[in-house]
Motif scaffolding. Structure first.
Motif: not given
Length: 417
Positions: A307-309, A312-315, A375-376
């Motif tokens: 998980x990457x947060x 803008x989003x959670x991938x 956060x990029x």
């Protein structure tokens, strides 16, 4: 009680209910990531789903700066530098804005201030220091100028595999694959005093008594977030864990936790004993498995491996039929998925491919590597792939860096904001 309430209760029972003080959160959340529903209509995930703009950073190519970002490398992006480590070479540092090669961090070797593997490092997003593994309980700490600050030694929780998160002067150490002697999921240490600050207890019924039969490593692969392992025990059940990607992460100074074997992202308040559910993955028929399961039971289940947060989003990444050892050995890859939850409108997309379509530029599809300390979202292209794509791009539309790119140049880093 509806399905999501049951899921939430089980997740809290698994983690919060097993904490040091036995406390539980009574809070609920309506932030549901509806994976099962999205899987009914899979669709291609676009770069524009990930962020609003992209910056390309070609890494300078010289004899001393050559790097290979691949399944055997590690890349971390901090506020102003890009760090890349490969197994037999020191970590190399590049300027984040220009891609200019700056320096190496330490040296490869067994002497004072040296380390044996350039891929085994973590970064401290709060202090901006680099923690390079010397052995499983010892790390050299460097600053981004390559200065050795000090060497620390710490205690790991008992387990087959543990994964650290360094944040300021705190170490969160999580057991991603327990052993029969494991008594807790995680321990928290003060790195200044070596004092244990907190722990998250593990109920005995979650640990099989059988002996370990085999441990199978996976080198790299972005879907795992780095080096990962499958473990089989003699009762014919399997478990999975990552050495490189901690189940803990910080988002805007808020500590998060999601273990592979539950469907909830928790926010941790004062201690890891006090967790509140933030997001729940509604996996439906694709979820609902335990920490140790048989190969047959897992054949149609989806494990969320990473998980990457961002703001803008959670991938997230998922694998189906994870424990089919014969296929892995034959290099027959199991079905792999990527998904994205849009925080602004609550929509969920799931793709049956790991690759993201670049809908902003006429470049090939790409895979997400990780998230920077700012956060990029970070990705990359191998130079040879962009040189091939360049043939189909009108020359007036090519940026100068692309016109000058050669096949054997260093990779081009993508920074998606």
């Amino acid at each position: 009680m509806n399905k999501m309430s049951v899921t939430l209760s089980l997740c809290i029972g698994l983690l919060s209910g097993c904490s040091g003080n036995g406390s539980k959160s009574s809070e609920t959340t309506d932030q549901i990531i509806r994976v099962e529903e999205a899987l009914k209509q899979p669709e291609k995930i676009l770069l524009s789903d990930i962020g609003k703009e992209v910056v390309y950073v070609p890494l300078e190519t010289t004899d001393s700066s050559l790097v290979n970002i691949s399944s055997t490398g590690t890349m971390k992006v901090m506020d102003d530098v890009i760090l890349i480590g490969t197994k037999n070479h020191p970590i190399k540092v590049f300027n984040k804005k220009t891609g200019r090669y700056l320096r190496e961090i330490g040296k490869i070797g067994n002497g004072p201030g040296e380390y044996t593997n350039g891929t085994l490092f973590h970064i401290n997003a709060k202090t901006k220091n680099i923690y390079v593994e010397v052995n499983p309980t010892q790390r050299h700490i460097y600053d981004t100028n390559g200065n050795l600050i000090k060497t620390i030694t710490y205690e790991n929780p008992i387990g087959v595999l543990t994964t650290p998160l360094f944040w300021g002067d705190i170490l969160y150490n999580f057991v991603t694959i327990p052993s029969p002697a494991t008594t807790c999921f995680a321990k928290v240490y003060d790195l200044r005093t070596d004092a244990k600050l907190d722990s998250l207890l593990l109920p005995a019924e979650n640990i099989p008594a059988s002996e370990i039969e085999m441990v199978m490593p996976f080198s790299g692969m972005e879907i795992f977030g780095g080096r990962s392992f499958m473990m089989k025990i003699k009762d014919q059940t399997w478990c999975f864990g990552s050495r490189a990607t901690s189940p803990f992460w910080y988002y805007k100074d808020e500590l998060r936790l999601k273990d592979v074997y539950n469907d909830t992202i928790f926010t941790i308040k004062n201690s890891i004993s006090e967790m509140q559910p933030k997001y729940i993955f509604d996996m439906g028929k694709w979820g609902g498995f335990k920490r140790y399961e048989t190969e047959d039971y897992m054949s149609d289940k989806l494990i969320i491996t990473r998980i990457l947060e961002t703001d803008y989003a959670i991938y997230f990444n998922m694998i189906q039929n994870m424990y089919n050892l014969n296929n892995w050995l034959k290099q027959i890859w199991p079905p792999m998925y990527c998904g994205i939850y849009n925080k602004e409108d609550g929509t969920v997309k799931v793709s049956k491919k790991l690759e993201i379509k670049n809908d902003k530029d006429a470049f090939p599809d790409f895979s997400i590597y990780n998230v920077s300390t700012d956060g990029e979202v970070i990705a990359y292209y191998q130079a040879e792939n962009l040189v091939e794509a360049r043939k189909d791009i009108p020359e007036p539309d090519q940026p100068d860096w692309l016109k000058n790119l050669k096949e054997d140049d260093n990779p081009v880093i993508m920074i998606i904001k």
